[in-house]
Design a protein around this motif. Structure first.
Motif, PDB file in Angstrom:
ATOM      1  N   PHE A   7       7.118   2.179 -10.425  1.00 35.05           N
ATOM      2  CA  PHE A   7       6.759   3.319  -9.532  1.00 35.05           C
ATOM      3  C   PHE A   7       7.911   4.028  -9.047  1.00 35.05           C
ATOM      4  N   LYS A  14      -2.041  -6.675  -9.036  1.00 36.86           N
ATOM      5  CA  LYS A  14      -2.201  -6.042  -7.639  1.00 36.86           C
ATOM      6  C   LYS A  14      -2.190  -7.031  -6.507  1.00 36.86           C
ATOM      7  N   PHE A  20       8.202   0.857   0.110  1.00 33.37           N
ATOM      8  CA  PHE A  20       7.009   1.693   0.388  1.00 33.37           C
ATOM      9  C   PHE A  20       7.578   2.837   1.568  1.00 33.37           C
ATOM     10  N   ALA A  21       6.717   3.960   1.579  1.00 32.16           N
ATOM     11  CA  ALA A  21       6.986   5.046   2.166  1.00 32.16           C
ATOM     12  C   ALA A  21       5.941   6.039   2.654  1.00 32.16           C
ATOM     13  N   GLY A  22       4.908   5.033   2.834  1.00 30.46           N
ATOM     14  CA  GLY A  22       3.533   5.841   3.287  1.00 30.46           C
ATOM     15  C   GLY A  22       3.648   6.225   4.648  1.00 30.46           C
ATOM     16  N   THR A  62       3.410   9.645  -4.165  1.00 33.83           N
ATOM     17  CA  THR A  62       2.713   8.912  -5.530  1.00 33.83           C
ATOM     18  C   THR A  62       2.453   7.342  -5.149  1.00 33.83           C
ATOM     19  N   ALA A  63       1.550   6.595  -5.671  1.00 31.86           N
ATOM     20  CA  ALA A  63       1.087   5.506  -5.177  1.00 31.86           C
ATOM     21  C   ALA A  63       0.718   4.615  -6.370  1.00 31.86           C
ATOM     22  N   TYR A  64       0.727   3.117  -6.176  1.00 29.42           N
ATOM     23  CA  TYR A  64      -0.009   2.322  -7.079  1.00 29.42           C
ATOM     24  C   TYR A  64      -1.194   2.488  -6.441  1.00 29.42           C
ATOM     25  N   GLU A 106      -4.835   1.871  -7.320  1.00 33.25           N
ATOM     26  CA  GLU A 106      -5.521   0.843  -7.506  1.00 33.25           C
ATOM     27  C   GLU A 106      -5.345  -0.142  -6.468  1.00 33.25           C
ATOM     28  N   MET A 107      -4.029  -0.469  -6.221  1.00 32.65           N
ATOM     29  CA  MET A 107      -3.634  -1.512  -5.193  1.00 32.65           C
ATOM     30  C   MET A 107      -3.695  -1.018  -3.881  1.00 32.65           C
ATOM     31  N   LYS A 114       1.944   1.784   6.802  1.00 36.26           N
ATOM     32  CA  LYS A 114       3.378   2.005   6.623  1.00 36.26           C
ATOM     33  C   LYS A 114       3.997   0.801   5.771  1.00 36.26           C
ATOM     34  N   LYS A 134       2.400  -2.099   4.247  1.00 35.41           N
ATOM     35  CA  LYS A 134       1.644  -2.753   3.425  1.00 35.41           C
ATOM     36  C   LYS A 134       1.022  -2.083   2.323  1.00 35.41           C
ATOM     37  N   VAL A 135       1.246  -0.629   2.264  1.00 35.41           N
ATOM     38  CA  VAL A 135       0.591   0.019   1.288  1.00 35.41           C
ATOM     39  C   VAL A 135       1.593   0.594   0.139  1.00 35.41           C
ATOM     40  N   PRO A 136       1.244   0.438  -0.964  1.00 38.95           N
ATOM     41  CA  PRO A 136       2.432   0.853  -2.122  1.00 38.95           C
ATOM     42  C   PRO A 136       2.336   2.272  -2.285  1.00 38.95           C
ATOM     43  N   VAL A 137       2.778   3.049  -1.494  1.00 39.32           N
ATOM     44  CA  VAL A 137       2.887   4.579  -1.505  1.00 39.32           C
ATOM     45  C   VAL A 137       4.492   4.885  -1.436  1.00 39.32           C
ATOM     46  N   PHE A 138       4.745   5.737  -2.486  1.00 44.01           N
ATOM     47  CA  PHE A 138       6.250   6.178  -2.698  1.00 44.01           C
ATOM     48  C   PHE A 138       6.370   7.814  -2.191  1.00 44.01           C
TER      49      PHE A 138
END
Lengths: 80, 147
Positions: free
Chosen positions: A9, A57, A77-79, B59-61, B63-64, B125, B127-131
């Motif tokens: 990713f 996961k 992570f970059a949310g 983008t993100a993983y 499902e996770m 911010k 714990k969630v796999p967002v890029f």
């Protein structure tokens, strides 16, 4: 011999040039440490990135891989 | 009664102000609510080495990430006296000035709404796999990393 699905990713996918691949135990063995070494050798620059690994996961879930496991290399992570 | 039904968190593109207004309107029938809190994340036009961020491509993983959003929301219901909690996060391109995260908490009294909202934002911010790929106006990019 079994395979694992490996997903990449963000900035890691940029280094690998792909988002997913199948890697066989025959090639790398079934230990996560060996898979990491294999990937870092295969993709220059990947080892310089700080990453976490999720198996099926879940973060940091196990060392010994099984047939069909999904191993994800996750950059920071970059949310939000 | 808590609103715990699992729903999709990701939305394609920016989160519209209309969506936020509609969410508020949808809660007016829930008259056990006495307090709402809202957090809105907005893409900032950061300047890096003389270049300005024009947009972030998320983008993100997926499902996770959806699983992580669900667990975070469940844990907020365990920790706080909430009536409702909603999280929406963008995928794809969000331009500077547009909204990429919408967290909305509702409770009978203000403290739970305030605290849960902050808790949810911090958890999302970390714990969630967002890029996020920060795209500069000259079309070069760098990768965003949460502090």
């Amino acid at each position: 011999m079994g395979f694992v699905s490996v997903k990449y990713f963000g900035m890691i996918a940029e280094k690998t040039g792909k988002e997913i691949e199948q890697i066989s135990f025959e090639e790398v063995g079934n230990h996560l440490t060996d898979l990491k070494t294999y990937c870092e050798k295969s993709y220059p620059g990947m080892g310089d990135i700080k990453y976490q690994i999720a198996i099926n996961k879940c973060l940091g879930s196990k060392e010994v891989l099984q047939e069909g496991d999904e191993v994800a290399f996750l950059p920071p992570f970059a949310g939000g | 009664m808590s609103d715990k039904k699992r729903k999709k968190t990701f939305v394609q593109g920016p989160i519209s102000p209309e969506k936020i207004a509609n969410s508020i309107a949808n809660h007016q029938s829930k008259t056990n609510i006495g307090a709402h809190d809202i957090f809105l994340g907005q893409v900032r036009a950061d300047q890096v080495d003389g270049k300005i961020v024009g947009a972030i491509e998320y983008t993100a993983y997926e499902e996770m990430a959806e699983e992580a959003f669900h667990e975070i929301r469940e844990s907020a219901f365990e920790k706080f006296n909430l009536t409702c909690a909603h999280i929406y996060h963008s995928l794809g391109t969000v331009k500077a000035g547009e909204l990429c995260l919408f967290v909305f908490t509702s409770s009978p009294h203000r403290n739970d709404a305030f605290e849960a909202c902050r808790y949810l934002v911090e958890e999302v911010k970390s714990k969630v796999p967002v890029f996020g790929k920060e795209i500069f106006e000259d079309e070069t990019h760098q990768w965003k990393v949460n502090k």
